[in-house]
Design a protein around this motif. Structure first.
Motif, short mmCIF file in Angstrom:
data_model
loop_
_atom_site.label_atom_id
_atom_site.label_comp_id
_atom_site.label_asym_id
_atom_site.label_seq_id
_atom_site.Cartn_x
_atom_site.Cartn_y
_atom_site.Cartn_z
N THR A 172 -0.74 -71.33 38.41
CA THR A 172 0.29 -71.94 37.58
C THR A 172 0.02 -71.44 36.17
O THR A 172 -1.10 -71.58 35.67
CB THR A 172 0.22 -73.47 37.61
N VAL A 173 1.02 -70.83 35.55
CA VAL A 173 0.79 -70.13 34.29
C VAL A 173 1.67 -70.67 33.18
O VAL A 173 2.69 -71.32 33.42
CB VAL A 173 1.04 -68.61 34.44
N GLU A 174 1.25 -70.38 31.98
CA GLU A 174 2.03 -70.68 30.79
C GLU A 174 2.76 -69.41 30.39
O GLU A 174 2.14 -68.35 30.24
CB GLU A 174 1.09 -71.13 29.67
N GLY A 175 4.09 -69.51 30.22
CA GLY A 175 4.87 -68.31 29.96
C GLY A 175 5.09 -67.51 31.24
O GLY A 175 5.10 -68.06 32.33
N MET A 176 5.31 -66.21 31.11
CA MET A 176 5.47 -65.31 32.24
C MET A 176 6.65 -65.71 33.14
O MET A 176 6.55 -65.66 34.37
CB MET A 176 4.19 -65.20 33.06
N VAL A 177 7.76 -66.12 32.52
CA VAL A 177 8.93 -66.45 33.32
C VAL A 177 9.55 -65.17 33.88
O VAL A 177 9.33 -64.07 33.38
CB VAL A 177 9.97 -67.24 32.48
N ASP A 178 10.36 -65.34 34.90
CA ASP A 178 10.83 -64.21 35.70
C ASP A 178 11.63 -63.17 34.92
O ASP A 178 11.64 -62.00 35.28
CB ASP A 178 11.67 -64.73 36.87
N GLY A 179 12.31 -63.61 33.88
CA GLY A 179 13.10 -62.67 33.10
C GLY A 179 12.32 -61.93 32.03
O GLY A 179 12.88 -61.05 31.35
N ASP A 180 11.05 -62.26 31.88
CA ASP A 180 10.23 -61.66 30.82
C ASP A 180 9.12 -60.74 31.34
O ASP A 180 8.46 -60.07 30.54
CB ASP A 180 9.57 -62.75 29.97
N VAL A 181 8.90 -60.71 32.65
CA VAL A 181 7.86 -59.86 33.22
C VAL A 181 8.52 -58.85 34.15
O VAL A 181 9.62 -59.08 34.66
CB VAL A 181 6.78 -60.67 33.95
N HIS A 182 7.82 -57.74 34.40
CA HIS A 182 8.43 -56.61 35.11
C HIS A 182 7.63 -56.21 36.35
O HIS A 182 6.40 -56.39 36.39
CB HIS A 182 8.51 -55.40 34.17
N ILE A 183 8.35 -55.64 37.30
CA ILE A 183 7.68 -55.02 38.44
C ILE A 183 6.80 -53.88 37.91
O ILE A 183 7.28 -53.00 37.19
CB ILE A 183 8.69 -54.46 39.45
#
Length: 212
Positions: free
Chosen positions: A88-99
């Motif tokens: 469970t993380v802080e930040g790193m939402v799906d629209g902000d991180v990349h494959i």
């Protein structure tokens, strides 16, 4: 960007009158845990077709999404690990991180491989067989990591980004293109050639391109 909780699960029967085995009920653990190529020490993976193996060693979900689910569905009292995630993380939402994003976290180095596609077990977990479809449609699915360098991790460890995915395809975009309503032949072609993307997702991109 940091780990708020490291959670592991043990195999148990979760079906209501049906023999369904799963380790989706995760609980946070204290202290350092060894993260290996196949996942966290002590974490059971009952169905490696959907969770497990080197391309799905760790499931990550953002605490930011928890607040949205509380507001949308009234899911109060949610604790770390409730969505079956390992980190469970802080930040790193799906629209902000990349494959293909590379990170050092704790003593390990990891890479984002693909988004999560929920199965019926998530519906069992929340007592709603329709919840997996709601979860997928939200495009707040979380994502899996490949472990490139093994090492110990614990709550509080920060994610230090070492490299951004080469084509800057966010997890949210990849999920939408392959499992949602997204239609973009050019981006599908990018996904099909993206080496960091899990093989099953690259094949899905190729199939979808042929259907366009």
């Amino acid at each position: 960007m940091k780990i708020l909780a490291v959670s592991i699960g043990h195999e148990r029967e979760i079906g209501d009158g049906v023999d369904v085995q799963s380790a989706i009920f995760k609980k946070p653990v204290d202290g350092k845990v060894m993260l290996r190529l196949g996942g966290l020490d002590g974490d059971v993976q009952t169905d490696v077709k959907v969770h497990g193996g080197v391309e799905r060693a760790v499931l990550v979900y953002s605490w930011d999404n928890y607040d949205i689910w509380r507001q949308e569905l009234g899911l109060e009292g949610l604790a770390y690990g409730e969505f079956g995630e390992n980190f469970t993380v802080e930040g790193m939402v799906d629209g902000d991180v990349h494959i293909g994003d590379l990170y050092r976290v704790g003593d390990a180095v990891v890479e984002i491989t693909h988004g999560r596609i929920p199965c019926h077990k998530l519906g069992i977990r929340f007592g709603d067989p329709g919840f997996p479809k709601i979860f997928l449609k939200s495009l707040r699915t979380g994502f899996f990591l490949r472990v490139l360098e093994e090492g110990e991790v614990e709550a509080g460890d920060k994610f230090k980004r070492l490299a951004i995915g080469p084509e800057r395809v966010t997890v949210k975009e990849a999920v939408d293109l392959l499992h949602g309503g997204g239609v973009d032949p050019e981006r599908l072609a990018v996904l099909a050639d993206l080496s960091a993307l899990a093989l099953s997702w690259r094949k899905r991109a190729e199939r979808k391109m042929r259907q366009e």
